[in-house]
Design an enzyme around this catalytic site. Structure first.
Site, PDB file in Angstrom:
ATOM      1  N   SER A 221     -35.794 -10.968  -9.177  1.00  0.00           N
ATOM      2  CA  SER A 221     -36.309 -12.200  -8.488  1.00  0.00           C
ATOM      3  C   SER A 221     -36.685 -13.029  -9.706  1.00  0.00           C
ATOM      4  O   SER A 221     -35.832 -13.446 -10.404  1.00  0.00           O
ATOM      5  CB  SER A 221     -37.669 -11.820  -7.719  1.00  0.00           C
ATOM      6  OG  SER A 221     -38.344 -12.827  -7.182  1.00  0.00           O
TER       7      SER A 221
ATOM      8  N   HIS B  44     -32.313 -13.685  -5.311  1.00  0.00           N
ATOM      9  CA  HIS B  44     -32.553 -13.813  -3.911  1.00  0.00           C
ATOM     10  C   HIS B  44     -33.400 -15.102  -3.627  1.00  0.00           C
ATOM     11  O   HIS B  44     -33.881 -15.476  -4.805  1.00  0.00           O
ATOM     12  CB  HIS B  44     -33.093 -12.577  -3.286  1.00  0.00           C
ATOM     13  CG  HIS B  44     -34.689 -12.283  -3.632  1.00  0.00           C
ATOM     14  ND1 HIS B  44     -35.434 -11.429  -3.027  1.00  0.00           N
ATOM     15  CD2 HIS B  44     -35.215 -12.752  -4.615  1.00  0.00           C
ATOM     16  CE1 HIS B  44     -36.761 -11.483  -3.654  1.00  0.00           C
ATOM     17  NE2 HIS B  44     -36.624 -12.291  -4.518  1.00  0.00           N
TER      18      HIS B  44
END
Length: 346
Positions: A115, A138
């Site tokens: 992330s 993501h």
């Protein structure tokens, strides 16, 4: 990635930190540090460890870390990451602080950079993936409450943030924003070799082979003092191998050597005199005396052999003899006769 929107009236950036502080105060807990800065073994390289969630309810804010980054004066900095991600804007602030730092920054992914932690990794001048580590990308996610319009605004904001993150990957690895958005929507995980192949890392650090012998330490050169006491310089080459020898031969050789050494010191003449002085006398054989037979007369001792006369002494012998006394000559016959008669009568 996480972004929290407490409501339209409060604003997107207004109260994330305030809520975190209020939550900690209400629970009576202290902020948990999610980073550490230490001095590495090399004095020219500082080490920054990000080993927890970035920001968030329980973490500290980025401004604490950034304030300490300003105190690093080493020419090199190694940032080690093991983080699942966290607050988008805290992570972006850290990434920009690393890019602006004058030190040469090497990012080392020790286990996971997921992330927003993967975005922090993109700030390094060099990115290394440790053995078996992983990198994950993501789309951004967040929470909001309100009416339908609030939800639509939240969706638009999340797309904008995700496009911004995709640009960070494209700037580092190449490609387009939309290509990276497709990968982000699919939540893509990269092993070390995959991260290098896709341009997200520079090197996949190989794992050490099992059973590889450790390198032997280098042998230090022999000190000069030790070489100075080398007995080979004096003709000594160690003990000689023991040779088989016959009994008595070695003793004779040593005695002869000692004898020759003494002769060389005192000279041949003195050595001969000493040898004669200390030579033992010839032993006289003991004989058992023989007694004469009982009826046989004892054997007369043999007369001693006449010694050779000196010729000069024989010629002068009559000169040294005394003349006989006249009276003695006259009475000699009387004395002799009387003695004889006495001997006969007795």
């Amino acid at each position: 990635m996480r972004i929290t929107l407490p409501g339209k009236a409060a604003g997107i950036m207004a109260s994330q930190r305030e809520q975190a502080e209020q939550q900690r105060a209400r629970l009576g807990v202290e902020a948990r540090s999610w980073y550490r800065i230490t001095n590495a073994a090399d004095p020219d390289e500082a080490e920054v460890m990000i080993y927890d969630e970035v920001g968030g309810w329980w973490g500290t804010t980025a401004d604490d870390l950034i304030a300490e980054l300003k105190g690093i004066s080493a020419p090199r900095m190694r940032v080690r990451i093991n983080s699942p991600g966290g607050s988008v804007f805290e992570g972006i602030a850290i990434a920009n602080a690393l890019r602006a730092h004058p030190a040469s920054v090497t990012v080392q992914v020790d286990a996971i950079a997921a992330s927003i932690a993967s975005v922090i990794a993109m700030a390094g001048d060099r990115i290394e993936m440790a053995p078996n580590s992983m990198l994950m990308i993501h789309d951004a996610s967040g929470m909001a409450w309100g009416n339908a319009q609030d939800m639509e605004e939240m969706a638009e904001l999340l797309d904008l943030i995700s496009d911004n993150i995709a640009d960070a990957y494209a700037q580092r690895a190449g490609g387009t924003r939309e290509q990276w958005r497709d990968r982000m929507r699919a939540e893509t995980w990269y092993l070390p070799e995959d991260a290098v192949a896709n341009g997200l890392a520079d090197e996949a650090v190989p794992a050490p082979k099992a059973g590889t012998p450790a390198a032997e330490p280098e042998t230090e050169p022999e000190p000069e003092m030790a070489r100075a006491w080398d007995l080979a310089a004096y003709g000594y080459h160690g003990p000689r191998a023991e040779q088989p020898k016959a009994e008595g031969v070695e003793l004779e050789r040593e005695s002869h050597t000692l004898h020759e050494d003494i002769r060389s010191l005192i000279g041949e003449e003195i050595a001969a005199q000493l040898a004669a002085a200390v030579a033992p006398a010839e032993p006289v054989a003991e004989t058992t005396p023989v007694e004469p037979a009982p009826d046989l007369p004892a054997a007369e001792p043999e007369p001693e052999a006449p010694t050779a006369e000196d010729p000069w002494a024989a010629m002068t012998a009559h000169l040294t003899q005394d003349e006989p006394d006249a009276w003695s000559v006259l009475v000699s016959t009387l004395t002799t006769t009387a003695s004889s008669s006495a001997a006969t009568e007795a």
